[in-house]
Design a protein around this motif. Structure first.
Motif, PDB file in Angstrom:
ATOM      1  N   SER B 256       0.821  -1.211   0.000  1.00 42.09           N
ATOM      2  CA  SER B 256       0.000   0.000   0.000  1.00 42.09           C
ATOM      3  C   SER B 256       0.855   1.260   0.000  1.00 42.09           C
ATOM      4  O   SER B 256       0.342   2.361   0.004  1.00 42.09           O
ATOM      5  N   MET B 257       2.179   1.079  -0.006  1.00 41.56           N
ATOM      6  CA  MET B 257       3.034   2.252   0.111  1.00 41.56           C
ATOM      7  C   MET B 257       3.517   2.719  -1.251  1.00 41.56           C
ATOM      8  O   MET B 257       4.180   1.984  -1.968  1.00 41.56           O
ATOM      9  N   PRO B 258       3.195   3.963  -1.633  1.00 44.14           N
ATOM     10  CA  PRO B 258       3.733   4.460  -2.897  1.00 44.14           C
ATOM     11  C   PRO B 258       5.233   4.668  -2.762  1.00 44.14           C
ATOM     12  O   PRO B 258       5.736   4.905  -1.675  1.00 44.14           O
ATOM     13  N   ARG B 259       5.959   4.551  -3.854  1.00 44.45           N
ATOM     14  CA  ARG B 259       7.406   4.672  -3.776  1.00 44.45           C
ATOM     15  C   ARG B 259       7.899   5.827  -4.607  1.00 44.45           C
ATOM     16  O   ARG B 259       7.372   6.131  -5.657  1.00 44.45           O
ATOM     17  N   ARG B 263       6.834   4.402 -10.290  1.00 45.26           N
ATOM     18  CA  ARG B 263       5.423   4.722 -10.259  1.00 45.26           C
ATOM     19  C   ARG B 263       4.605   3.463 -10.416  1.00 45.26           C
ATOM     20  O   ARG B 263       4.742   2.749 -11.392  1.00 45.26           O
ATOM     21  N   ASP B 264       3.777   3.168  -9.423  1.00 44.39           N
ATOM     22  CA  ASP B 264       2.902   2.021  -9.530  1.00 44.39           C
ATOM     23  C   ASP B 264       1.556   2.520 -10.031  1.00 44.39           C
ATOM     24  O   ASP B 264       1.116   3.598  -9.659  1.00 44.39           O
ATOM     25  N   GLU B 265       0.911   1.709 -10.831  1.00 44.20           N
ATOM     26  CA  GLU B 265      -0.363   2.142 -11.396  1.00 44.20           C
ATOM     27  C   GLU B 265      -1.437   2.238 -10.325  1.00 44.20           C
ATOM     28  O   GLU B 265      -2.104   3.227 -10.176  1.00 44.20           O
ATOM     29  N   GLN B 266      -1.578   1.166  -9.543  1.00 43.62           N
ATOM     30  CA  GLN B 266      -2.627   1.177  -8.524  1.00 43.62           C
ATOM     31  C   GLN B 266      -2.022   0.702  -7.215  1.00 43.62           C
ATOM     32  O   GLN B 266      -1.253  -0.252  -7.196  1.00 43.62           O
ATOM     33  N   LEU B 267      -2.366   1.376  -6.117  1.00 45.39           N
ATOM     34  CA  LEU B 267      -1.885   0.941  -4.809  1.00 45.39           C
ATOM     35  C   LEU B 267      -2.834  -0.112  -4.256  1.00 45.39           C
ATOM     36  O   LEU B 267      -4.042  -0.018  -4.429  1.00 45.39           O
ATOM     37  N   TYR B 268      -2.280  -1.103  -3.556  1.00 48.00           N
ATOM     38  CA  TYR B 268      -3.149  -2.003  -2.827  1.00 48.00           C
ATOM     39  C   TYR B 268      -3.598  -1.265  -1.573  1.00 48.00           C
ATOM     40  O   TYR B 268      -2.794  -0.634  -0.898  1.00 48.00           O
ATOM     41  N   ALA B 269      -4.877  -1.302  -1.262  1.00 45.80           N
ATOM     42  CA  ALA B 269      -5.348  -0.667  -0.036  1.00 45.80           C
ATOM     43  C   ALA B 269      -5.875  -1.739   0.909  1.00 45.80           C
ATOM     44  O   ALA B 269      -6.739  -2.524   0.531  1.00 45.80           O
ATOM     45  N   ILE B 270      -5.332  -1.784   2.134  1.00 47.58           N
ATOM     46  CA  ILE B 270      -5.880  -2.684   3.151  1.00 47.58           C
ATOM     47  C   ILE B 270      -7.266  -2.162   3.490  1.00 47.58           C
ATOM     48  O   ILE B 270      -7.403  -0.984   3.829  1.00 47.58           O
TER      49      ILE B 270
END
Lengths: 329, 327
Positions: B256-259, B263-270
């Motif tokens: 869930s952490m952007p870096r 660039r990640d397209e979509q973040l995983y959200a808990i």
């Protein structure tokens, strides 16, 4: 919806100086140059990230964009209107189009009002937007849009919600009048890491569905990279570099941008030995008495004589940089 | 003998509807020269754990049980006076908010000199000399001149350095830093973390770092304990945890952490929010937010199980998680 070419918000040479009291009563201590000449264009449906350290003026900028603060000089243009000159009907129309989401979901919602009252308020201020009988239906739509259960929540108070839920309510309120621009001032910094991603994803989804443009102000460079199309780096009241997300992060040209990026901890212990880190000396200087010439020169490792005498301008173009000796791209 | 060994530590506070269990059986150890990070979100019990170790927790109203041993010596059974001496001299503390930790009405020089005089019995002149050395050690420019300044006359980063100078004044064996850089800007954060690492290298003290920031953990920690709802849910070396977490909560946090470096397209959200410690769900406290939860998880609380390679996970499905996350 990909960002178009149409400019929705044009910021021209915006300046905000705050007077400070002197040490002796009734004397002036000069002015804090919180924002000192900031210009940019925001296009329809795009996200412009604004990054900078505390005291760089990014929140003052946010407040001026939505008309909460009167600029010392300069203008914020929306269509044919100028935000700080508009009065009466024109001003009300403007306020509908530009909304704000604040950092602290604990203080930005009135604790004595239910969620129903909080979300109905925009329609009471702008009664011509929606017929009274359709409003409850609309706020249920809004709650659904921001991922809250519309049936459950309407008569509860803000303190009965978690931080993440409160921020969603704040976003629903900002969306109520279908604005073209939402200024987000540190919208996820008060949230837990696991909840941050939910709100970031929500903002991205809303932009895709509604085509709203964001000015996303934050100190967290990772979050800004994730959400922004373009990024502006602010230092002591001025933009020092702006550019598309990829080119700004992959090849920063201003020494400050490079130092800022290199200071961000990367969640990858495998690479920590080989990482090049530029450690800036000291803290940012006081905005009451900023350095002459380039404001970053007191902390810059490549400052020369010119930097003390001549202020480097931020030129036009896709990736401009305000530096006499920009780093190789 | 470990520098610090915590065994089955439990801390509870009285609440309106019965005791609130903030820490539910935490066991961990730190060796000299080692940095252990406790990673957790608000309400996970990470700060309360640190407070129980330092003895700054008010007992009562809090109740503390279990064992905290510093170099083999039990701290929880010491008298208040002995406890204060140990935590004053052998454990240093750095907090998030230096403005609240320093006394606003005394100069910083006075505060450091006072500690040295009371605890070390130094003469005024010796204590003053040593205090200047310490302030210089934490890289405050013109240390000698700044001794007469009050805390509010320093910037946030400089105040944090003053607090570090105060914490290391008595050369403690263990330094506990509770979110030491959370309130700081990223350029200043990097300076302060660098300083802490350098002092630790020179002095060989153990460092217990309490933080919610995965980036900071990855940069400085040797070992990591991930806390959730008052328990350690995963423990291992920093490489193990980041390369292949063995608990779905750690897995979710990392995803869930952007870096900043890509660039990640979509973040995983808990999904959901961290649970209220006063109303923990039955079974595994994470099951309501866990994509891997099964019926077992809703009923049986998973213990912290030792896994190969000296790591541990409190998940019924740790093998499944490891298989999925191992890169």
């Amino acid at each position: 919806m990909p960002p178009g070419d149409e400019v929705v918000l044009r910021v021209e040479n915006l300046v905000k100086h705050f007077p400070v009291k002197g040490r002796v009563p009734f004397t002036s201590g000069g002015v804090v140059k919180a924002v000192d000449g900031v210009s940019f264009d925001l296009r329809r449906g795009e996200t412009l990230g604004v990054v900078g350290e505390s005291g760089c003026g990014k929140s003052t900028l946010a407040r001026m964009l939505v008309g909460l603060e009167q600029p010392t000089s300069g203008a914020v243009r929306f269509g044919t209107s100028v935000v700080h000159q508009a009065r009466g009907r024109e001003l009300r129309a403007l306020r509908r189009r530009i909304q704000i989401v604040l950092q602290d979901p604990y203080t930005s919602l009135n604790p004595r009002r239910t969620i129903r009252e909080i979300l109905l308020q925009p329609f009471e201020i702008h009664p011509d937007v929606l017929d009274r009988r359709r409003r409850i239906e609309r706020i249920k739509e809004l709650l659904d849009l921001v991922g809250l259960d519309p049936g459950l929540h309407l008569d509860r108070y803000p303190h009965q919600f978690s931080g993440g839920q409160r921020q969603r309510i704040g976003i629903a309120r900002a969306l109520a009048l279908s604005p073209d621009v939402i200024v987000c001032d540190e919208p996820v910094s008060a949230l837990d890491v696991s909840v941050q991603a939910q709100v970031v994803n929500l903002l991205e989804r809303l932009q895709e569905e509604l085509g709203v443009a964001y000015v996303f102000i934050a100190h967290d460079l990772s979050v800004v990279r994730h959400i922004s199309d373009r990024v502006a780096v602010m230092y002591l009241g001025k933009l020092v570099e702006t550019g598309p997300e990829v080119s700004l992060y992959e090849s920063p040209r201003h020494p400050y941008t490079r130092a800022l990026l290199s200071a961000v901890p990367v969640p990858d212990p495998a690479g920590r030995q080989g990482r090049q880190r530029i450690l800036l000396a000291g803290d940012p200087p006081s905005p009451v008495d900023p350095p002459s010439g380039c404001r970053f020169r007191t902390r810059c490792w490549q400052a020369a004589d010119t930097c003390a005498t001549t202020e480097p301008p931020l030129a036009a173009g896709a990736h401009p940089v305000a530096c006499h000796f920009p780093l190789a791209a | 003998m470990s520098l610090l060994e915590i065994a089955d530590l439990k801390v509870a506070f009285p609440g309106p509807t019965g005791p609130v269990n903030a820490v539910n059986g935490v066991s961990l150890r730190i060796e000299s020269g080692q940095t252990l990070a406790i990673l957790g979100e608000s309400g996970s019990g990470k700060s309360v754990t640190a407070q129980a170790v330092t003895g700054i927790l008010d007992v009562p109203p809090a109740t503390v049980s279990g064992s905290v041993q510093l170099r083999g010596r039990e701290l929880l059974t010491l008298s208040r006076k002995q406890r204060e001496r140990v935590s004053g001299e052998e454990i240093g503390m750095v907090f998030q908010d230096a403005m609240a930790a320093l006394n606003p009405v005394f100069t910083v020089g006075h505060q450091i000199v006072e500690v040295l005089r009371v605890r070390r019995g130094m003469s005024r002149a010796d204590a003053r000399r040593r205090a200047v050395e310490l302030v210089d050690r934490v890289r405050i420019p013109a240390a000698k001149d700044r001794m007469r300044d009050y805390p509010h006359q320093f910037s946030g980063g400089m105040r944090q350095r003053i607090m570090i100078a105060l914490a290391i004044a008595l050369e403690p064996d263990l330094l506990i830093a509770d979110e030491p850089t959370t309130a700081l800007d990223v350029t200043v954060q990097a300076q302060v973390m660098e300083l802490l690492a350098e002092i630790q290298r020179d002095s060989g003290m153990g460092l217990l770092l309490i933080t919610h920031d995965l980036g900071v953990v990855a940069e400085v920690a040797d070992d990591v304990a991930v806390m959730y709802a008052g328990r350690i849910v995963e423990r291992g070396t920093v490489e193990q945890i980041f390369a292949g977490p063995a608990h779905p909560y750690t897995e979710g946090l990392l995803n869930s952490m952007p870096r900043v470096d890509r660039r990640d397209e979509q973040l995983y959200a808990i999904p959901g929010a961290p649970p209220n410690p006063a109303r923990l769900p039955a079974g595994c406290p994470f099951h309501l937010r866990c994509p891997r939860a099964t019926d077992e998880c809703r009923v049986v609380l998973p213990p912290l199980l030792a896994l190969p390679a000296d790591r541990a996970s409190a998940c019924h499905h740790h093998e499944e998680v490891l298989d999925a996350t191992r890169r």
